[in-house]
Design a protein around this motif. Sequence first.
Motif, PDB file in Angstrom:
ATOM      1  N   UNK A 791     -14.019   4.827  -7.687  1.00  0.00           N
ATOM      2  CA  UNK A 791     -12.883   3.912  -7.559  1.00  0.00           C
ATOM      3  C   UNK A 791     -11.703   4.687  -7.013  1.00  0.00           C
ATOM      4  N   UNK A 792     -10.795   3.969  -6.326  1.00  0.00           N
ATOM      5  CA  UNK A 792      -9.585   4.584  -5.810  1.00  0.00           C
ATOM      6  C   UNK A 792      -8.433   3.627  -6.015  1.00  0.00           C
ATOM      7  N   UNK A 793      -7.310   4.153  -6.538  1.00  0.00           N
ATOM      8  CA  UNK A 793      -6.075   3.389  -6.686  1.00  0.00           C
ATOM      9  C   UNK A 793      -5.042   3.948  -5.715  1.00  0.00           C
ATOM     10  N   UNK A 794      -4.227   3.029  -5.156  1.00  0.00           N
ATOM     11  CA  UNK A 794      -3.131   3.444  -4.274  1.00  0.00           C
ATOM     12  C   UNK A 794      -1.851   3.444  -5.098  1.00  0.00           C
ATOM     13  N   UNK A 795      -1.215   4.605  -5.218  1.00  0.00           N
ATOM     14  CA  UNK A 795       0.004   4.759  -6.010  1.00  0.00           C
ATOM     15  C   UNK A 795       1.179   4.978  -5.073  1.00  0.00           C
ATOM     16  N   UNK A 796       2.264   4.223  -5.322  1.00  0.00           N
ATOM     17  CA  UNK A 796       3.470   4.387  -4.498  1.00  0.00           C
ATOM     18  C   UNK A 796       4.672   4.501  -5.417  1.00  0.00           C
ATOM     19  N   UNK A 797       5.782   4.862  -4.843  1.00  0.00           N
ATOM     20  CA  UNK A 797       7.019   4.983  -5.584  1.00  0.00           C
ATOM     21  C   UNK A 797       7.873   3.742  -5.332  1.00  0.00           C
ATOM     22  N   UNK A 798       8.386   3.104  -6.392  1.00  0.00           N
ATOM     23  CA  UNK A 798       9.254   1.956  -6.218  1.00  0.00           C
ATOM     24  C   UNK A 798       8.932   0.853  -7.196  1.00  0.00           C
ATOM     25  N   UNK A 799       9.251  -0.407  -6.831  1.00  0.00           N
ATOM     26  CA  UNK A 799       9.079  -1.529  -7.742  1.00  0.00           C
ATOM     27  C   UNK A 799       7.721  -2.198  -7.609  1.00  0.00           C
TER      28      UNK A 799
END
Length: 805
Positions: A791-799
Motif C-alpha cells: 500500500x502507498x499513502x500520499x502525504x502532503x503539508x496543509x489542510x
Amino acid sequence: MAGPQPPGTTPDPAATVRRHAPGLHRTAVMLAGARAADDLLAATFRGAPSAAGHDELVLRMVRTFVRSAPARRREDPTGPLVVLDDPGDVLTNLRPRERAATVLRRVERWSATRVAEAIGVPRTSVARLVPPGDGLEQALRALADQHTRPAADTVRAVLDRLPDPGRQHHDEDRLRRRAAALADRPWTWRILAAAVVLGLLVWARAAGEAPPPAATEDPAETVPVVHLVDGAVLPALETDLTWRGWRLGPDGEVPDDLEGLRLVETVDIDLARADDILLLDTRPRAGAAVFAALWCELPALDAQLVAPTAHLVVRGRTVDLPCAGTSGEPPVSRLVPLPPAADRERTAATVTWSGDVPRKGRALLATWTEVGGDPRRAPATGLGEPVVPATAAVVDGDSPAYTVGDRTVHHQRVRIGDGSTVTVWAGAPGEVSVQVDDTLLTDDGEPPTAAAAPGAGDWRTADPELRGGRWLVYAPGRARVFDLPAGAVPGPGGRREVTVSVSTTLDPGQWQVQVGNARVVPVDEAPLPLEALGDVDAPEWIGGFRLVAAWRVPNDGIPHPLVDPDLPPGRRFFLVGTPPGTGRDDRGVVRPHVATTRGPAPVTVVPDVADAFDERVWRAGDQLVQAGASIGDLRTGKGTGVVAVTAPAVPGPTAGATLLAYVPVDHEDFDFAAAPPMAVSTPVGVVRADPLAGSTVSVARYGRDDLDADGRLRVDAGTGDRVWLRLTTEGAGRVRVLESGRPAVWLPDGWWTSWTARRVVTDLPLQGTGFSRSSGRPLELVVEGYEEHFTVEVLVRGDGAPGST
C-alpha cells in the motif's frame, strides 16, 4: 633563546664565556645577587651566538632574569605598612622587572627606550619602575664591588655549568631558589643587630643581597618550566603576558586586535569613586566568550603593598579582576572570562575591592571578544627543542602517524602514573590539538559559538588560547602544562595505559608533547586476524549489503594492520561496540577510519548495524564516500585493499570493538527473508513521527488492486511542493517513482526497496533532481514484487486539499 645563527657563527660557549663573562659578572650580581649570578650567566651564555657583543649579552641576561626570577610577595598583607627608606631595603623588595630597570637606568645608563625594549614595557612606564631616592647606584655598585673576583674564577664557575645541556634545569632551579631567597628574606635592623657576622650582613643589607638560604623552597613559588637544549628556559605556566603584547601602548592605549581577540570597549574608573556601578558590554561576537583585563594607576610597589583586585558581580556571578599596573608592574597575568550576555542590553556590574587601593588616580577596564584569526604560519625560529627527562614519554614529529583528510595525527601508547602531567611545547606560531584517549586536553569546555544552546559549556572555563579543541599559539617559544583527565589518572602508586594523539599545523621539530612520569608502551604490530562470521553478533544480510569480513579491534586510537580479505569496491565499514566518547566533533577530535591502498576511508561508529542502513545507502554520492572508492573504481571493478583500522581510544580496559565489512549485493541476489528491517522502517502498528512536523495529512491511498497488469500506478493526488510517500510492504520487491519518465527520488534510477521480507512501514520523500510537485504533473509508480502486501499513502503539508502548501 637562540635564534638562527649567521654563517660562521656556530655557538662556541667556552670562547664566548672567556671573552665576556668577567665583564658581565658585575651586572649579573647586581641583578640576581652573588649566589645566583653564576647560574644567571650560564643561562645567558648557553646557546648565545659566538659573535654576540656585550650589549646583546646584557639584553639576553636581563630577559632571562625577568622571566626566571619569582615575583616578590608581601609576607603579611594584613600587617602594618612599613616605609622603606634604606637603599638596601628598597632593592631587596623590588620586583624582577623593577630591579632590572633600576640596574639598567641607574648603573648601565641605558636610555629609557632601550630599557623598555629589554624588559617589555612602554617607554613611558620606565620612570615609574625605577624607585626615587639617592643611594641606589651606590648600593648596587657596593654589592658588585664586594663580590669582585679574578676573571679566571668567573670563567671557571660559568664553564662548570655549561658542559652538560641535560643538567641545565638544575642551574635554573638553583637560580630560582636563590632568587626566591633574595625575595623572601627582607632584612630588618633587629636581625642585623643579632647577626654574628655583623659586618658581612651590613654589606648585604646595604646592597640588597640575601643571606645563605636557611629554609627549603616554598612550593607556592615554584613555576613549572621547560628547559630547551640551547639553554633557554620557558615558563609552562605564564603569569606575565607583557612580552606577548598584553600591555598598554605609549599613549596608554589597550591592545585592539591581538591573538584572535578584538577589543569590545574600555571603561574608565575613577579610583576616588571606585565602588560606582559599571555598565559593561559582555555580548560575544563571533565566539562564545568575552574576556577582561584591568589596569590601575599604582604607586611604586614594594613588598609592603598588595596590588588591588576588583571583584565584579556580573549577572549574579562574581569575577575577580587583579589590577595590572599602568607602568607594567605588576603585569597582566591572565585574561579573565566574563559571563556572556544573551541580549543587546549592557550589563550592570557592582564592584568591591581588596588590596591596597589608591585613593586617587584612574583605572582602565578593557573587554575583548573572540573573532577567530588563527595563528599565521612562520618559518622556523631556530629554537632548540626541550630537554627530555628520563622519566618522560614523548610524542613529536618522529612518532608514529596516520593521515585523515588534511590532518596528520601523531600518537603514542603511554603508561602513566598518578603524578603524570602533559607539557606541550610550540617553537613557532600554529595550532596544536592534544587528545588523551577520548578527551581533548586542548579544549576549555566553553561552547564553540555564541549561538550555542544554553548549557552547552561553562563560561568560567573559557580560555582565550583554547578554541575548537586547539591550543592557538600566536608567539614562538611557548610551553604549557595540561592536567590529565580525571578518568585517566590512576590511583596512588598505580599505572594505566592511555593513548596520546596530537594533531598540529606545525612542522616536525617545531613541537613536542611530553608526558611526565610515563613511558612509551610498545604496540603489537601483528595484523588483526579475521573473525569467524558465525561468531559475530551482526546480521549477514541488511540494507542491500552482505557481511563478508569482521575483525576484533582494540579501542586504543592506534592503527592496527588487518588481514586483507581482498574486498571489492563499494564496501562499507562499521565499527560496533565502541563506547560513546566525550570528545567534541570538531578539528581537534581524532576520527576513526580504515586505511586502504587509496587512502583513508571513513568508518561509521554505530551502537547497532541497523542504525547505519537506511534509504540513503543507495545514494550514489554517499555510497562512494562511505566506500572510499572513486566512480572509476566502481565502474571498472578495481579493488582498494584494506591496510589498517583505527578505533577511537576510550578509557580502558574495554572488550574492544568489532569492525564489520559489508559489500553491496544486487537486488536480484539479496536474501530478503534473512534480512532484518533497517532503522528507517518500523513494524506495522507503531506510531511513526510526523514527517512534516505536525502539519501532515493523507490525501490518497492506493493498494495492489490499483495496479495495472504491468504493476504501474498513476498518482494524481498531491500537487504541493512537499510530498512524501508512506509505503507499507511485505515480501521481496521494489518500487520505482517517476515524474514524466524521470526519477523523483534520490536513488539509482528511482528504485526504492525495503530490503526485508517483513511487513514494515517506510516514509519516502520525493526530492529527486529537478522534481517539483508544484508542476501539477502526475507521478507514476512501477511496483515489482511485494506480492504479500503493498500500500502507498500520499502525504502532503496543509489542510488536506490538493495543492496545499
